[in-house]
Design a protein around this motif. Structure first.
Motif, PDB file in Angstrom:
ATOM      1  N   MET A  26       0.952  -1.211  -0.021  1.00 29.34           N
ATOM      2  CA  MET A  26       0.106   0.070   0.008  1.00 29.34           C
ATOM      3  C   MET A  26       0.662   1.255  -0.060  1.00 29.34           C
ATOM      4  N   GLY A  39      -5.521   3.920   0.592  1.00 30.73           N
ATOM      5  CA  GLY A  39      -4.633   3.768   1.988  1.00 30.73           C
ATOM      6  C   GLY A  39      -5.282   4.905   2.867  1.00 30.73           C
ATOM      7  N   CYS A  41      -6.534   5.230   5.928  1.00 26.06           N
ATOM      8  CA  CYS A  41      -6.085   5.057   7.276  1.00 26.06           C
ATOM      9  C   CYS A  41      -4.571   5.165   7.375  1.00 26.06           C
ATOM     10  N   LEU A  45      -5.250  -0.480   9.517  1.00 29.99           N
ATOM     11  CA  LEU A  45      -6.365  -1.733   9.438  1.00 29.99           C
ATOM     12  C   LEU A  45      -7.597  -0.874   9.766  1.00 29.99           C
ATOM     13  N   CYS A  50      -7.339  -0.021   0.590  1.00 30.26           N
ATOM     14  CA  CYS A  50      -6.017  -0.465   0.294  1.00 30.26           C
ATOM     15  C   CYS A  50      -6.351  -2.065  -0.386  1.00 30.26           C
TER      16      CYS A  50
HETATM   17 FE1  FES Z   1      -6.566   1.330   5.769  1.00 28.51          FE
HETATM   18 FE2  FES Z   1      -4.953  -0.592   4.767  1.00 28.51          FE
HETATM   19  S1  FES Z   1      -4.836   1.476   4.507  1.00 28.51           S
HETATM   20  S2  FES Z   1      -6.715  -0.755   6.208  1.00 28.51           S
END
Ligand code: FES
Length: 108
Positions: A26, A39, A41, A45, A50
């Motif tokens: 990512m 991506g 966040c 997670l 991503c």
């Molecule tokens: Fe958010 Fe992978 S960048 S879950």
């Protein structure tokens, strides 16, 4: 340096990047402007923007998804397949040199 090929949702366009070991699929995509990986966040997670499909030849090679990744994948905007992963959780190693992932139709 290991390479990752990002195939577009159309299945035709592709970009290959050199990705340092320890960097996520990512992060390399976002830093290099690969279309189709958001991506949002930052790799925590918490977003599923991503989402990628790992090429069949590579699906068994990355470390398996942990439970929280599986749960977050349920929030993905596009169809989730057996080969779906969150690319922030795919961390490059030398063994993943040549990895191929495809971006989904949408991330949001
Ligand atoms: Fe958010 Fe992978 S960048 S879950």
């Amino acid at each position: 340096m290991p390479k990752v090929t990002y195939v577009g949702a159309d299945g035709v366009t592709a970009a290959t990047l050199e990705v340092p070991e320890g960097t996520s699929v990512m992060k390399a995509a976002v830093l290099n402007g690969v279309s189709g990986i958001v991506g949002e966040c930052g790799g925590n997670l918490m977003c599923a923007t991503c989402h990628v499909y790992v090429d069949d030849d590579w699906n068994a090679k990355p470390a398996p998804a942990v439970e929280v990744e599986e749960e977050m994948l349920e929030e993905a905007a596009a169809e989730v397949k057996e080969t779906s992963r969150l690319s922030c959780q795919l961390v490059m190693t030398g063994e993943l040199d040549g990895l191929v992932v495809q971006v989904p139709e949408s991330q949001v």
